[in-house]
Design a protein around this motif. Structure first.
Motif, PDB file in Angstrom:
ATOM      1  N   LEU B  34       0.842  -1.196   0.000  1.00  0.00           N
ATOM      2  CA  LEU B  34       0.000   0.000   0.000  1.00  0.00           C
ATOM      3  C   LEU B  34       0.878   1.248   0.000  1.00  0.00           C
ATOM      4  N   TRP B  35       0.295   2.303  -0.510  1.00  0.00           N
ATOM      5  CA  TRP B  35       0.903   3.628  -0.387  1.00  0.00           C
ATOM      6  C   TRP B  35      -0.056   4.518   0.376  1.00  0.00           C
ATOM      7  N   TYR B  36       0.517   5.273   1.321  1.00  0.00           N
ATOM      8  CA  TYR B  36      -0.237   6.240   2.095  1.00  0.00           C
ATOM      9  C   TYR B  36       0.382   7.612   1.891  1.00  0.00           C
ATOM     10  N   LYS B  37      -0.460   8.599   1.990  1.00  0.00           N
ATOM     11  CA  LYS B  37      -0.037   9.997   1.878  1.00  0.00           C
ATOM     12  C   LYS B  37      -0.329  10.665   3.213  1.00  0.00           C
ATOM     13  N   LYS B  38       0.582  11.495   3.668  1.00  0.00           N
ATOM     14  CA  LYS B  38       0.377  12.122   4.971  1.00  0.00           C
ATOM     15  C   LYS B  38       0.742  13.599   4.910  1.00  0.00           C
ATOM     16  N   TYR B  39      -0.250  14.419   5.294  1.00  0.00           N
ATOM     17  CA  TYR B  39      -0.006  15.847   5.468  1.00  0.00           C
ATOM     18  C   TYR B  39       0.382  16.091   6.923  1.00  0.00           C
ATOM     19  N   PRO B  40       1.086  17.207   7.195  1.00  0.00           N
ATOM     20  CA  PRO B  40       1.459  17.535   8.584  1.00  0.00           C
ATOM     21  C   PRO B  40       0.231  17.596   9.485  1.00  0.00           C
ATOM     22  N   ALA B  41       0.385  17.092  10.674  1.00  0.00           N
ATOM     23  CA  ALA B  41      -0.654  17.123  11.714  1.00  0.00           C
ATOM     24  C   ALA B  41      -1.924  16.356  11.324  1.00  0.00           C
ATOM     25  N   GLU B  42      -1.803  15.450  10.361  1.00  0.00           N
ATOM     26  CA  GLU B  42      -2.940  14.597  10.000  1.00  0.00           C
ATOM     27  C   GLU B  42      -2.490  13.143   9.999  1.00  0.00           C
ATOM     28  N   GLY B  43      -3.469  12.243   9.965  1.00  0.00           N
ATOM     29  CA  GLY B  43      -3.138  10.834   9.881  1.00  0.00           C
ATOM     30  C   GLY B  43      -2.835  10.419   8.456  1.00  0.00           C
ATOM     31  N   PRO B  44      -2.154   9.288   8.273  1.00  0.00           N
ATOM     32  CA  PRO B  44      -1.907   8.778   6.917  1.00  0.00           C
ATOM     33  C   PRO B  44      -3.227   8.475   6.214  1.00  0.00           C
ATOM     34  N   THR B  45      -3.284   8.840   4.951  1.00  0.00           N
ATOM     35  CA  THR B  45      -4.479   8.601   4.129  1.00  0.00           C
ATOM     36  C   THR B  45      -4.148   7.567   3.071  1.00  0.00           C
ATOM     37  N   PHE B  46      -4.987   6.545   2.982  1.00  0.00           N
ATOM     38  CA  PHE B  46      -4.761   5.501   1.988  1.00  0.00           C
ATOM     39  C   PHE B  46      -4.838   6.072   0.582  1.00  0.00           C
ATOM     40  N   LEU B  47      -3.890   5.677  -0.250  1.00  0.00           N
ATOM     41  CA  LEU B  47      -3.822   6.182  -1.621  1.00  0.00           C
ATOM     42  C   LEU B  47      -4.132   5.091  -2.636  1.00  0.00           C
ATOM     43  N   ILE B  48      -3.352   4.037  -2.606  1.00  0.00           N
ATOM     44  CA  ILE B  48      -3.496   2.978  -3.590  1.00  0.00           C
ATOM     45  C   ILE B  48      -2.810   1.728  -3.066  1.00  0.00           C
ATOM     46  N   SER B  49      -3.280   0.572  -3.516  1.00  0.00           N
ATOM     47  CA  SER B  49      -2.668  -0.684  -3.061  1.00  0.00           C
ATOM     48  C   SER B  49      -2.487  -1.632  -4.231  1.00  0.00           C
ATOM     49  N   ILE B  50      -1.735  -2.690  -3.985  1.00  0.00           N
ATOM     50  CA  ILE B  50      -1.536  -3.706  -5.006  1.00  0.00           C
ATOM     51  C   ILE B  50      -1.315  -5.043  -4.331  1.00  0.00           C
ATOM     52  N   SER B  51      -1.936  -6.060  -4.874  1.00  0.00           N
ATOM     53  CA  SER B  51      -1.739  -7.417  -4.391  1.00  0.00           C
ATOM     54  C   SER B  51      -0.545  -8.024  -5.107  1.00  0.00           C
ATOM     55  N   SER B  52       0.074  -9.009  -4.487  1.00  0.00           N
ATOM     56  CA  SER B  52       1.262  -9.616  -5.083  1.00  0.00           C
ATOM     57  C   SER B  52       0.960 -10.425  -6.345  1.00  0.00           C
ATOM     58  N   ILE B  53      -0.325 -10.639  -6.642  1.00  0.00           N
ATOM     59  CA  ILE B  53      -0.652 -11.380  -7.862  1.00  0.00           C
ATOM     60  C   ILE B  53      -0.674 -10.453  -9.081  1.00  0.00           C
ATOM     61  N   LYS B  54      -0.534  -9.162  -8.838  1.00  0.00           N
ATOM     62  CA  LYS B  54      -0.522  -8.189  -9.931  1.00  0.00           C
ATOM     63  C   LYS B  54       0.839  -7.520 -10.013  1.00  0.00           C
ATOM     64  N   ASP B  55       1.106  -6.875 -11.142  1.00  0.00           N
ATOM     65  CA  ASP B  55       2.333  -6.088 -11.216  1.00  0.00           C
ATOM     66  C   ASP B  55       2.055  -4.598 -11.449  1.00  0.00           C
ATOM     67  N   LYS B  56       0.775  -4.278 -11.591  1.00  0.00           N
ATOM     68  CA  LYS B  56       0.431  -2.862 -11.815  1.00  0.00           C
ATOM     69  C   LYS B  56      -0.996  -2.612 -11.355  1.00  0.00           C
ATOM     70  N   ASN B  57      -1.179  -1.457 -10.741  1.00  0.00           N
ATOM     71  CA  ASN B  57      -2.531  -1.023 -10.398  1.00  0.00           C
ATOM     72  C   ASN B  57      -2.610   0.478 -10.600  1.00  0.00           C
ATOM     73  N   GLU B  58      -3.676   0.908 -11.257  1.00  0.00           N
ATOM     74  CA  GLU B  58      -3.798   2.314 -11.635  1.00  0.00           C
ATOM     75  C   GLU B  58      -5.073   2.898 -11.063  1.00  0.00           C
ATOM     76  N   ASP B  59      -4.983   4.118 -10.573  1.00  0.00           N
ATOM     77  CA  ASP B  59      -6.157   4.816 -10.067  1.00  0.00           C
ATOM     78  C   ASP B  59      -5.967   6.299 -10.361  1.00  0.00           C
ATOM     79  N   GLY B  60      -6.566   6.736 -11.461  1.00  0.00           N
ATOM     80  CA  GLY B  60      -6.438   8.138 -11.848  1.00  0.00           C
ATOM     81  C   GLY B  60      -4.996   8.507 -12.141  1.00  0.00           C
ATOM     82  N   ARG B  61      -4.498   9.490 -11.434  1.00  0.00           N
ATOM     83  CA  ARG B  61      -3.126   9.951 -11.674  1.00  0.00           C
ATOM     84  C   ARG B  61      -2.084   9.065 -10.997  1.00  0.00           C
ATOM     85  N   PHE B  62      -2.529   8.112 -10.212  1.00  0.00           N
ATOM     86  CA  PHE B  62      -1.625   7.289  -9.402  1.00  0.00           C
ATOM     87  C   PHE B  62      -1.537   5.864  -9.950  1.00  0.00           C
ATOM     88  N   THR B  63      -0.309   5.406 -10.120  1.00  0.00           N
ATOM     89  CA  THR B  63      -0.079   4.031 -10.564  1.00  0.00           C
ATOM     90  C   THR B  63       0.988   3.418  -9.670  1.00  0.00           C
TER      91      THR B  63
END
Lengths: 113, 113
Positions: B34-63
């Motif tokens: 998984l990738w998380y994004k974190k702004y100062p003074a906030e909690g990590p926000t989930f961005l995108i994930s990938i299972s080991s059975i895949k080699d690519k996952n795309e969601d809008g501007r994020f891959t």
């Protein structure tokens, strides 16, 4: 509608005191966690509960005691606070404990003086 | 023993260009990333994930790309926007280990207008 909410957000307290951080999630998730972000910014798991049952306890001093009155709440109680306990504590939840995305609260900044 | 590593503490990119954040792991049992994004003074926000059975996952501007043989994953943001400026955490979990997330130390991304 905050999905994972924790209180207080900021806490300054003296060494030796006992304090609690409360956490609630309204996502209907079965699993809740406490993570700690230390001064080096590493996020490390402390505990996880699944349906009120403890499933992970990561060599955390026994001054830290989590309590889950129901699956929507996981509180963290810390006894005899030490300077080294100063950190940001994040509550989180996930649908289950196996291979799911974890959603975090906003964090509780604990400073022990 | 750091099982998830983000070797670049910071990255600066011009608005509109591609941002590439890298992450390496050592534990071959990890099967969810998984990738998380974190702004100062906030909690990590989930961005995108990938299972080991895949080699690519795309969601809008994020891959996210996963190279299992190299034990390497990367997050591509195209085009980068100033609002993407944050700390990005890579995380990994293994179903066999009750799904606890192991985090990297984070990469601070700055997108310049």
């Amino acid at each position: 509608d905050t999905a994972v909410s924790q209180t207080p957000k900021y806490l300054v307290t003296q060494m030796g005191n006992d304090k609690s951080i409360k956490c609630e999630q309204n996502l209907g998730h079965d699993t809740m966690y406490w993570y700690k972000q230390d001064s080096k910014k590493f996020l490390k798991i402390m505990f996880s509960y699944n349906n009120k049952e403890l499933i992970i306890n990561e060599t955390v001093p026994n001054r830290f005691s989590p309590k889950s009155p129901d699956k929507a709440h996981l509180n963290l109680h810390i006894n005899s606070l030490e300077l080294g306990d100063s950190a940001v504590y994040f509550c989180a939840s996930s649908q289950s404990y196996s291979g799911n995305t974890i959603y975090f609260g906003e964090g509780s900044w604990l400073t022990v003086v | 023993d750091q099982q998830v590593k983000q070797n670049s503490p910071s990255l600066s990119v011009q608005e509109g260009r591609i941002s590439i954040l890298n992450c390496d792991y050592t534990n071959s049992m990890f099967d969810y990333f998984l990738w998380y994004k974190k702004y100062p003074a906030e909690g990590p926000t989930f961005l995108i994930s990938i299972s080991s059975i895949k080699d690519k996952n795309e969601d809008g501007r994020f891959t996210v790309f996963l190279n299992k043989s190299a034990k390497h994953l990367s997050l591509h943001i195209v085009p980068s926007q100033p609002g993407d400026s944050a700390v990005y955490f890579c995380a990994a979990s293994a179903k066999s280990n009750t799904g606890k997330l192991i985090f990297g130390q984070g990469t601070t991304l700055q997108v310049k207008p």
